[in-house]
Design a protein around this motif. Structure first.
Motif, PDB file in Angstrom:
ATOM      1  N   LEU A   1      -0.035   7.944  -8.729  1.00 58.52           N
ATOM      2  CA  LEU A   1       1.386   7.666  -8.881  1.00 58.52           C
ATOM      3  C   LEU A   1       1.807   7.828 -10.344  1.00 58.52           C
ATOM      4  O   LEU A   1       2.826   8.445 -10.652  1.00 58.52           O
ATOM      5  N   ILE A   2       0.991   7.286 -11.238  1.00 58.38           N
ATOM      6  CA  ILE A   2       1.292   7.400 -12.668  1.00 58.38           C
ATOM      7  C   ILE A   2       1.185   8.866 -13.100  1.00 58.38           C
ATOM      8  O   ILE A   2       2.001   9.364 -13.875  1.00 58.38           O
ATOM      9  N   GLY A   3       0.197   9.570 -12.547  1.00 59.15           N
ATOM     10  CA  GLY A   3       0.049  11.001 -12.838  1.00 59.15           C
ATOM     11  C   GLY A   3       1.298  11.770 -12.432  1.00 59.15           C
ATOM     12  O   GLY A   3       1.802  12.617 -13.175  1.00 59.15           O
ATOM     13  N   VAL A   4       1.808  11.451 -11.250  1.00 58.96           N
ATOM     14  CA  VAL A   4       3.034  12.079 -10.769  1.00 58.96           C
ATOM     15  C   VAL A   4       4.189  11.797 -11.730  1.00 58.96           C
ATOM     16  O   VAL A   4       4.940  12.691 -12.114  1.00 58.96           O
ATOM     17  N   MET A   5       4.288  10.527 -12.177  1.00 61.71           N
ATOM     18  CA  MET A   5       5.400  10.161 -13.064  1.00 61.71           C
ATOM     19  C   MET A   5       5.257  10.849 -14.431  1.00 61.71           C
ATOM     20  O   MET A   5       6.250  11.216 -15.046  1.00 61.71           O
ATOM     21  N   ARG A   6       4.023  11.037 -14.881  1.00 61.81           N
ATOM     22  CA  ARG A   6       3.822  11.757 -16.145  1.00 61.81           C
ATOM     23  C   ARG A   6       4.291  13.196 -16.010  1.00 61.81           C
ATOM     24  O   ARG A   6       4.955  13.741 -16.890  1.00 61.81           O
ATOM     25  N   LEU A   7       3.929  13.819 -14.873  1.00 63.65           N
ATOM     26  CA  LEU A   7       4.373  15.193 -14.643  1.00 63.65           C
ATOM     27  C   LEU A   7       5.889  15.287 -14.629  1.00 63.65           C
ATOM     28  O   LEU A   7       6.477  16.285 -15.021  1.00 63.65           O
ATOM     29  N   MET A   8       6.519  14.233 -14.131  1.00 64.87           N
ATOM     30  CA  MET A   8       7.980  14.227 -14.042  1.00 64.87           C
ATOM     31  C   MET A   8       8.617  13.774 -15.358  1.00 64.87           C
ATOM     32  O   MET A   8       9.836  13.640 -15.413  1.00 64.87           O
TER      33      MET A   8
ATOM     34  N   THR B   1       0.839  -1.199   0.000  1.00 64.72           N
ATOM     35  CA  THR B   1       0.000   0.000   0.000  1.00 64.72           C
ATOM     36  C   THR B   1       0.872   1.245   0.000  1.00 64.72           C
ATOM     37  O   THR B   1       0.450   2.308   0.421  1.00 64.72           O
ATOM     38  N   LEU B   2       2.106   1.095  -0.451  1.00 63.44           N
ATOM     39  CA  LEU B   2       2.986   2.260  -0.511  1.00 63.44           C
ATOM     40  C   LEU B   2       2.520   3.197  -1.617  1.00 63.44           C
ATOM     41  O   LEU B   2       1.976   2.760  -2.621  1.00 63.44           O
ATOM     42  N   GLY B   3       2.772   4.448  -1.454  1.00 64.35           N
ATOM     43  CA  GLY B   3       2.369   5.416  -2.463  1.00 64.35           C
ATOM     44  C   GLY B   3       3.582   6.001  -3.153  1.00 64.35           C
ATOM     45  O   GLY B   3       4.253   5.344  -3.931  1.00 64.35           O
ATOM     46  N   LEU B   4       3.874   7.251  -2.811  1.00 64.17           N
ATOM     47  CA  LEU B   4       4.995   7.927  -3.455  1.00 64.17           C
ATOM     48  C   LEU B   4       6.314   7.218  -3.231  1.00 64.17           C
ATOM     49  O   LEU B   4       7.250   7.389  -3.989  1.00 64.17           O
ATOM     50  N   ASP B   5       6.395   6.425  -2.177  1.00 67.71           N
ATOM     51  CA  ASP B   5       7.632   5.681  -1.925  1.00 67.71           C
ATOM     52  C   ASP B   5       7.926   4.700  -3.051  1.00 67.71           C
ATOM     53  O   ASP B   5       9.036   4.181  -3.151  1.00 67.71           O
ATOM     54  N   LEU B   6       6.931   4.411  -3.890  1.00 74.27           N
ATOM     55  CA  LEU B   6       7.163   3.497  -5.015  1.00 74.27           C
ATOM     56  C   LEU B   6       7.868   4.182  -6.184  1.00 74.27           C
ATOM     57  O   LEU B   6       8.344   3.520  -7.100  1.00 74.27           O
ATOM     58  N   LEU B   7       7.895   5.511  -6.151  1.00 74.45           N
ATOM     59  CA  LEU B   7       8.541   6.248  -7.245  1.00 74.45           C
ATOM     60  C   LEU B   7       9.924   5.689  -7.539  1.00 74.45           C
ATOM     61  O   LEU B   7      10.293   5.473  -8.681  1.00 74.45           O
ATOM     62  N   HIS B   8      10.664   5.472  -6.485  1.00 71.52           N
ATOM     63  CA  HIS B   8      12.050   5.033  -6.673  1.00 71.52           C
ATOM     64  C   HIS B   8      12.107   3.655  -7.332  1.00 71.52           C
ATOM     65  O   HIS B   8      12.922   3.422  -8.216  1.00 71.52           O
TER      66      HIS B   8
ATOM     67  N   LEU C   1      13.629  15.187  -5.881  1.00 72.40           N
ATOM     68  CA  LEU C   1      14.595  15.399  -4.805  1.00 72.40           C
ATOM     69  C   LEU C   1      14.323  14.475  -3.624  1.00 72.40           C
ATOM     70  O   LEU C   1      15.219  13.805  -3.108  1.00 72.40           O
ATOM     71  N   GLN C   2      13.061  14.415  -3.187  1.00 73.54           N
ATOM     72  CA  GLN C   2      12.744  13.604  -2.012  1.00 73.54           C
ATOM     73  C   GLN C   2      13.005  12.134  -2.279  1.00 73.54           C
ATOM     74  O   GLN C   2      13.436  11.388  -1.407  1.00 73.54           O
ATOM     75  N   ARG C   3      12.753  11.717  -3.506  1.00 76.46           N
ATOM     76  CA  ARG C   3      12.970  10.328  -3.910  1.00 76.46           C
ATOM     77  C   ARG C   3      14.452   9.960  -3.769  1.00 76.46           C
ATOM     78  O   ARG C   3      14.803   8.889  -3.295  1.00 76.46           O
ATOM     79  N   GLU C   4      15.324  10.885  -4.197  1.00 73.89           N
ATOM     80  CA  GLU C   4      16.760  10.640  -4.116  1.00 73.89           C
ATOM     81  C   GLU C   4      17.268  10.743  -2.684  1.00 73.89           C
ATOM     82  O   GLU C   4      18.001   9.884  -2.202  1.00 73.89           O
ATOM     83  N   PHE C   5      16.863  11.809  -2.020  1.00 73.55           N
ATOM     84  CA  PHE C   5      17.448  12.146  -0.718  1.00 73.55           C
ATOM     85  C   PHE C   5      17.217  11.052   0.323  1.00 73.55           C
ATOM     86  O   PHE C   5      18.083  10.746   1.133  1.00 73.55           O
ATOM     87  N   VAL C   6      16.051  10.434   0.265  1.00 70.06           N
ATOM     88  CA  VAL C   6      15.715   9.459   1.302  1.00 70.06           C
ATOM     89  C   VAL C   6      16.552   8.176   1.157  1.00 70.06           C
ATOM     90  O   VAL C   6      16.505   7.294   2.010  1.00 70.06           O
ATOM     91  N   ARG C   7      17.354   8.107   0.105  1.00 64.72           N
ATOM     92  CA  ARG C   7      18.256   6.955  -0.025  1.00 64.72           C
ATOM     93  C   ARG C   7      19.201   6.855   1.171  1.00 64.72           C
ATOM     94  O   ARG C   7      19.690   5.781   1.494  1.00 64.72           O
TER      95      ARG C   7
ATOM     96  N   GLN D   1      15.079  12.150   7.764  1.00 61.09           N
ATOM     97  CA  GLN D   1      13.624  12.045   7.824  1.00 61.09           C
ATOM     98  C   GLN D   1      12.998  13.426   7.980  1.00 61.09           C
ATOM     99  O   GLN D   1      12.016  13.767   7.319  1.00 61.09           O
ATOM    100  N   ASN D   2      13.591  14.216   8.860  1.00 62.59           N
ATOM    101  CA  ASN D   2      13.071  15.550   9.150  1.00 62.59           C
ATOM    102  C   ASN D   2      13.045  16.408   7.875  1.00 62.59           C
ATOM    103  O   ASN D   2      12.021  16.980   7.518  1.00 62.59           O
ATOM    104  N   VAL D   3      14.178  16.460   7.186  1.00 58.98           N
ATOM    105  CA  VAL D   3      14.280  17.334   6.012  1.00 58.98           C
ATOM    106  C   VAL D   3      13.374  16.821   4.887  1.00 58.98           C
ATOM    107  O   VAL D   3      12.647  17.591   4.253  1.00 58.98           O
ATOM    108  N   GLN D   4      13.395  15.508   4.662  1.00 58.38           N
ATOM    109  CA  GLN D   4      12.563  14.957   3.586  1.00 58.38           C
ATOM    110  C   GLN D   4      11.089  15.214   3.875  1.00 58.38           C
ATOM    111  O   GLN D   4      10.316  15.590   3.006  1.00 58.38           O
ATOM    112  N   ASP D   5      10.715  15.009   5.128  1.00 61.06           N
ATOM    113  CA  ASP D   5       9.326  15.207   5.526  1.00 61.06           C
ATOM    114  C   ASP D   5       8.894  16.661   5.328  1.00 61.06           C
ATOM    115  O   ASP D   5       7.792  16.934   4.851  1.00 61.06           O
ATOM    116  N   HIS D   6       9.754  17.586   5.691  1.00 59.91           N
ATOM    117  CA  HIS D   6       9.408  19.006   5.560  1.00 59.91           C
ATOM    118  C   HIS D   6       9.233  19.397   4.084  1.00 59.91           C
ATOM    119  O   HIS D   6       8.337  20.155   3.733  1.00 59.91           O
ATOM    120  N   ILE D   7      10.117  18.853   3.238  1.00 59.13           N
ATOM    121  CA  ILE D   7      10.010  19.166   1.801  1.00 59.13           C
ATOM    122  C   ILE D   7       8.708  18.603   1.240  1.00 59.13           C
ATOM    123  O   ILE D   7       7.962  19.290   0.542  1.00 59.13           O
TER     124      ILE D   7
END
Lengths: 169, 581
Positions: A100-107, A45-52, B196-202, B98-104
Motif C-alpha cells: 500500500l505504501i509502495g503504491v502511494m509512493r508511486l502516486m 484487512t482492506l488493501g487498496l480500498d484504504l488508499l482513499h 481514478l478507481q479510488r475516486e470513482f468508487v465514491r 462496480q462493474n466499471v471500477q472492477d474492470h479498470i
C-alpha cells in the motif's frame, strides 16, 4: 505546516493476536483524548480500498501484530528507512501494508512520516481473544501511540493519562 | 510429461491452484482447484430472509455489492415483490459503478503485469513514449516531462531494491513483447488508474453509505433517501452533481486511456487472439432492467446462450436447467456424487478427501476442488464480460455490434478472434465503455424523478413476515463484473431453510464433471504455449484473463501446497492473503 495525522489499525478481529491493531483503535477512541484532527482508521484487512482513507495524510502511525521472532508481547517500532527495509514476512499484514505504501509512493502521495508500532504475537490462529501476553502489552502500545502522535503535534499537549490506559489491565 | 503447479495464483482475490501438464512447451491438460471452502450457505440457514444480503455480501471483500443485490432479488422473487423505479435506478448505478471500477482495476492492477514489463520501462525514451501516447489518444497527460517524471519514480523504486508490489514479477521473461516505451506508458496509466478507481468508487459510498459492503439494500427496494431539499439525503442535487462529475472523469479515462491501451497492447500480442479459447459455450443471465427483473426482454445486457462458437444463434436461458455436480469436488450429495442437483435443491456437505498438506500434487482423477461444477443442460459454460458481449453481439444489439466491429476492424480480426485470452481482455474494456455510457442516463433519470417529486424507493407491502406464504422459493441473479451470479433461496415459516449461491468463478474455475467435461479455465489452458516451464507466465495470462475471484467461489483457508513464485499480489495480497494464509 500542520501535520495531518492518522492512526491506522490493521488486522483481523477473528485471528487472535492479529486483532491487536483494530482493538487499539477502539481503545484510543474510548480512553485517549486525541485532538479531533487526528484520524483513527479501522483498516482491518482492506488493501487498496484504504488508499482513499490515507489520502492527504502526512504523518501515519500503523498498528499491527508484527512477527520479529521475539518474545510474545514485545513492543516493536519501525520508522523511516526501516519501513522500506522490512522483510515482507515480518508482519501478518506487512506484505499488504508495504504494498500500500509502495503504491502511494508511486502516486507521489505517501505520508512524509510513517511509523509502524506493533507487538510480537503469540498466536494468529482463529479466535476472538488476544493471548494473555499480548493483552498485557496493550497498555504500553497505547502509550507509545499517544507519545508518537504527541511528538508530531505542534504544541505537544498531554493527550493521554497513564491512568486512563491502565483501566485496560 | 512435466506437471507445473501454480499455487497460489496471485493478483486475484481468494485462493486458486492450477496444475498443468506440459509437453514440448505446450500445456496438454490442466486442472483448476479452489483450495478454500465457502460456508455461507450454512451460515444463512435459519436466519431472517430480510437480512440474508448483509451476510451474503460478506462472502467477499472486493465485489461485495453484487451478492447483496442477488440476495435481495432472490427474496423479492420468492415473495413476489416489485421494487419502485428509483430503487431499480440506484441498484443499476451501484452495480454499473462496480462493474466499471472492477474492470479498470482488473486490467491495470491485476492483469497488466502479465503483459507489461515494469523494469523495461526504465529503458524507455520519454520523448518517444510521449509520441506513442499522443498517436493513440487525446489524453492530456502525455508530455515528455510527464513520462520522464514517472520514469524517475520507477527508477527510485527499482534502485531502492524495494520493488514492493512489482518485486517478483517475471521481469525479463521472453514472453514480454512490448517495446520499452509501451511499458513506460502502461506503468504511467497503472498509476493513474489507481487514482481514478479510488475516486470513482465514491459513487458506491454515496449511494451505499460505504464501500466496500454498501449498507442501503433493503428487501423491497433501497434505504437511500431522495430529497431535493435535504442536505443529508442520500440523493440530492449536490450528490447528483458529484456522481455526474465522477462518471464524466471515469468516462474520459475509459475512452482515452483504458480502451486505447487495450488496443495498443493487443496489437503487440496478436498471437494471444489464438490462445486461450476455452469452451466455446457462453452464458449470460442478463441484467440492468428498465422495467423489472421478471421480463428479460427489457434488459440492457441481454440474456442468452451461445453454443459451440456459433454466433448465428442465441439460445434462451431457462434457469431450471442449471445443475451443480460434486463428482470432482470435496462435497457429498445425498443421492450420490455422480448426479447433478439444481441449486434450489442444492446441498453443502463438505467432505475433504484430498491429500494432507503440504502436498505435491492433487489427486486430479478423484476430487480436487472446493468448487462445484455448475452446468447448463449438462454443458459447461463460460460466463463474464466476453460471454455478455458475445450474447449482445449475436443478439444484434446495435451499440454493442458497433463497438465490437470497430475494435475488430482496427485490429483487422474476424469476430471469432474474440474466442481467446485477448478477446476476454478486449470484451472487458468494451463493456466498461458501454456501461459507463449507461450510467449517465440512469443518473439523469434519478435526477428527473427527484425534481418531479417521484421519491418512492421502497415497497414495504410484504415487509411484515405475517404477509408471507408458509413456504416459497426464489431466484436472484445479477451480471456481476465476472459473470452470471445466481442466489437460490428457500423460505419456510419466515426463515431461510436453504440457500445456494452459484457464482461466476464457480462456472469458470470449477473442476470437471462426471462426464469428464472440463471447466472453462481448464479448457482455456489447453494448448497454451510455455516458453519456460520454470516460469509459466503464459498460464497466468489465460487464467487472469477471466479475472479470477475465488473468495466467493470458496472460503476459509486450506494450507499451501507446492507453489510457483508466491509473488506479492498488488490486490488480493494486500487485502487477505497474508492474514489468511
Amino acid at each position: 505546516m500542520t501535520p495531518t495525522i492518522a492512526v491506522l489499525g490493521l488486522g483481523n478481529l477473528m485471528r487472535t493476536d492479529d486483532a491487536l491493531g483494530m482493538l487499539a483503535i477502539e481503545q484510543l477512541r474510548e480512553y485517549a483524548e486525541l485532538p479531533a484532527e487526528v484520524r483513527l482508521i479501522e483498516g482491518g484487512t482492506l488493501g487498496l480500498d484504504l488508499l482513499h482513507s490515507l489520502w492527504g495524510i502526512t504523518h501515519l502511525v500503523a498498528i499491527d501484530a508484527v512477527d520479529v521472532g521475539s518474545t510474545p508481547g514485545t513492543l516493536v517500532r519501525f520508522s523511516g528507512p526501516q519501513i522500506a527495509d522490512l522483510p515482507v514476512s515480518k508482519s501478518v499484514h506487512l506484505l499488504g501494508f508495504s504494498d500500500l505504501i509502495g503504491v502511494m509512493r508511486l502516486m507521489n502521495a505517501a505520508p512524509e512520516e510513517i511509523v509502524l508500532l506493533g507487538v510480537q504475537p503469540e498466536s494468529t490462529d482463529w479466535g476472538t481473544e488476544l493471548t494473555s501476553k499480548v493483552k498485557a502489552a496493550q497498555e504500553s502500545l497505547l502509550e507509545a501511540i499517544a507519545a508518537q502522535v504527541a511528538d508530531w503535534l505542534p504544541s505537544s499537549p498531554s493527550i493521554v493519562s497513564h491512568a486512563a490506559f491502565s483501566q485496560l489491565s | 510429461m512435466a506437471r507445473v503447479v501454480i499455487d497460489p495464483v496471485t493478483r486475484i482475490e481468494g485462493h486458486l491452484r492450477i496444475e498443468a501438464e506440459v509437453e514440448g512447451h505446450q500445456v496438454k491438460d490442466a486442472w483448476s482447484s479452489g483450495t478454500m471452502f465457502r460456508g455461507i450457505e450454512l451460515i444463512l440457514r435459519g436466519r431472517d430472509p430480510r437480512e440474508a444480503w448483509i451476510w451474503a455480501q460478506r462472502i467477499c471483500g472486493v465485489c461485495t455489492t453484487v451478492h447483496a443485490l442477488a440476495s435481495v432479488r432472490s427474496v423479492e422473487d420468492a415473495l413476489g415483490i416489485e421494487i419502485p423505479e428509483n430503487a431499480r435506478l440506484v441498484r443499476n448505478i451501484i452495480a454499473a459503478t462496480q462493474n466499471v471500477q472492477d474492470h479498470i482495476i482488473h486490467f491495470y492492477h491485476l492483469h497488466a503485469l502479465d503483459w507489461v514489463d515494469v523494469t523495461a520501462a526504465v529503458k524507455a525514451d520519454p520523448a518517444k513514449t510521449s509520441q506513442l501516447a499522443q498517436s493513440i489518444s487525446e489524453w492530456p497527460l502525455s508530455s515528455t516531462t510527464y513520462f520522464k517524471g514517472i520514469q524517475d519514480r520507477i527508477k527510485t523504486l527499482v534502485s531502492s531494491g524495494q520493488l514492493s508490489l512489482f518485486s517478483s514479477g517475471d521481469w525479463g521473461h521472453p514472453a514480454y513483447q512490448l517495446p520499452p516505451e509501451a511499458n513506460l506508458m502502461a506503468v504511467a496509466h497503472y498509476i493513474e488508474a489507481l487514482d481514478l478507481q479510488r475516486e470513482f468508487v465514491r459513487i458506491q459510498a454515496v449511494l451505499g453509505g460505504k464501500n466496500p459492503h454498501p449498507q442501503t439494500y433493503l428487501v423491497g427496494g433501497m434505504a437511500s433517501t431522495i430529497d431535493a431539499n435535504e442536505p443529508g439525503a442520500t440523493v440530492n442535487p449536490e450528490r447528483i452533481d458529484l456522481m455526474r462529475q465522477l462518471v464524466k472523469n471515469a468516462r474520459a479515462f475509459v475512452q482515452q486511456v483504458y480502451l486505447p491501451d487495450v488496443l495498443a497492447i493487443a496489437g503487440f500480442y496478436r498471437d494471444w487472439f489464438n490462445h486461450g479459447e476455452g469452451l466455446g459455450n457462453f452464458m449470460a443471465y442478463g441484467d440492468y432492467s428498465s422495467a423489472g427483473v421478471k421480463d428479460a426482454s427489457n434488459f440492457f445486457i441481454p440474456r442468452g446462450i451461445i453454443l459451440g462458437r456459433d454466433l448465428s444463434k442465441v439460445h434462451p436461458v431457462d434457469v431450471s436447467n442449471v445443475t451443480e455436480y460434486v463428482t470432482h469436488s470435496w462435497y457429498e450429495y445425498s443421492g450420490g456424487d455422480q448426479v447433478g442437483k439444481h441449486p434450489a435443491q442444492g446441498e453443502t456437505k463438505p467432505k475433504y478427501s484430498g491429500p494432507k498438506p503440504p502436498y505435491e500434487y492433487l489427486k486430479t482423477d478423484e476430487k480436487y476442488s472446493w468448487l462445484k461444477s455448475p452446468r447448463y443442460d449438462n454443458k459447461p459454460m463460460e460466463v463474464g464480460p466476453l460471454a455478455r458481449v458475445l450474447v449482445a453481439y449475436a443478439s444484434g444489439r446495435p451499440q454493442v455490434k458497433q463497438s465490437v466491429d470497430a475494435v475488430l476492424q482496427k485490429l483487422n480480426l474476424p469476430p471469432t478472434a474474440l474466442f481467446s485470452t485477448m478477446g476476454r481482455i478486449a470484451a472487458r474494456a468494451l463493456e466498461a465503455d458501454i456501461m459507463i455510457g449507461q450510467l449517465e442516463g440512469w443518473i439523469d433519470q434519478l435526477h428527473h424523478n427527484m425534481a418531479s417529486g417521484n421519491v418512492r424507493i421502497h415497497n414495504g407491502e410484504k415487509w411484515n413476515p405475517d404477509t408471507w406464504p408458509k413456504s416459497c422459493q426464489g431466484f436472484g441473479f445479477h451480471e456481476a463484473p465476472r459473470g452470471s451470479l445466481g442466489h437460490w433461496i428457500e423460505i419456510e415459516n419466515k426463515k431461510i431453510v436453504n440457500y445456494q449461491a452459484v457464482v461466476p468463478s464457480t462456472w469458470n474455475a470449477g473442476p470437471r464433471d462426471p462426464q469428464g467435461q472440463r471447466g472453462a479455465y481448464e479448457a482455456a489452458l489447453q494448448g497454451t504455449p510455455i516458453s519456460d516451464p520454470e516460469r509459466p507466465l503464459e498460464i497466468l495470462r489465460t487464467v487472469h484473463s477471466f479475472d479470477p475471484c475465488l473468495a466467493c467461489a470458496v472460503h476459509v483457508v486450506n494450507a499451501n501446497g507446492q507453489r510457483y513464485g508466491a509473488r506479492p499480489s498488488p490486490y488480493s495480497g494486500i487485502a487477505f492473503a497474508p492474514s489468511m494464509g
